[in-house]
Design an enzyme around this catalytic site. Structure first.
Site, PDB file in Angstrom:
ATOM      1  N   CYS A 163       0.862  -1.174   0.000  1.00 60.52           N
ATOM      2  CA  CYS A 163       0.000   0.000   0.000  1.00 60.52           C
ATOM      3  C   CYS A 163       0.904   1.230   0.000  1.00 60.52           C
ATOM      4  O   CYS A 163       2.119   1.108   0.068  1.00 60.52           O
ATOM      5  CB  CYS A 163      -0.864  -0.053   1.258  1.00 60.52           C
ATOM      6  N   CYS A 195       5.051   0.291  -7.780  1.00 54.13           N
ATOM      7  CA  CYS A 195       5.576  -1.030  -7.437  1.00 54.13           C
ATOM      8  C   CYS A 195       6.807  -1.327  -8.285  1.00 54.13           C
ATOM      9  O   CYS A 195       6.785  -1.087  -9.499  1.00 54.13           O
ATOM     10  CB  CYS A 195       4.488  -2.062  -7.708  1.00 54.13           C
ATOM     11  N   CYS A 252      -3.836  -0.251  -3.356  1.00 55.91           N
ATOM     12  CA  CYS A 252      -4.186   1.104  -3.791  1.00 55.91           C
ATOM     13  C   CYS A 252      -3.460   1.401  -5.089  1.00 55.91           C
ATOM     14  O   CYS A 252      -2.443   0.766  -5.385  1.00 55.91           O
ATOM     15  CB  CYS A 252      -3.823   2.133  -2.719  1.00 55.91           C
TER      16      CYS A 252
END
Length: 138
Positions: free
Chosen positions: A8, A88, A81
């Site tokens: 997240c 990422c 999210c």
């Protein structure tokens, strides 16, 4: 042992709740479970409170940054999210990924009770997703 990583933005609410449920629902003999953030925002006390209401204690959790060693050896990375999904790191080829686009309960406004209702709604969505995940592996 299958490694699951919940990611997240700040590792303060959603990923912490997901880690808490995963550790209480998924078999510790089969799964290793961690959560982390792209940043650390500290553990949100409302997340701790609504999880405790459902019998899951995450009060000893703390906000962690992505550990690339764990990330690179994970079997499944779940982003909770859009920010985490966008930022990422590149997934290793053997790693599967899922994206659960949950609203951020920390953005809730209104009275404390109204804010807690938003946390409970997100908590319940996460619990259902973890149960579905468990069913998928059995």
């Amino acid at each position: 042992m299958k490694k699951i990583y919940f990611l997240c933005t700040g590792n303060s609410c959603r990923s912490q709740m997901a880690e808490g449920y995963a550790k209480s629902i998924l078999s510790p003999d089969i799964f290793e479970i961690e959560s982390a953030g792209i940043e650390t925002h500290g553990l949100n006390p409302n997340a701790v409170k609504v999880m405790a209401e459902d019998g899951v204690d995450i009060s000893s959790h703390y906000s962690k940054l992505i550990d690339l060693r764990y990330f690179n050896t994970s079997d499944l990375v779940i982003t909770l999210c859009g920010d985490a999904k966008d930022k990422c790191p590149m997934l290793p080829p053997q790693t599967k990924s899922l994206h659960w686009p949950l609203s951020d309960p920390a953005q809730a406004t209104g009275t404390l009770e109204e804010q807690l209702e938003v946390f409970r709604k997100v908590r319940d969505e996460i619990k259902k997703l973890i149960i579905d995940l468990n069913d998928h592996f059995h």
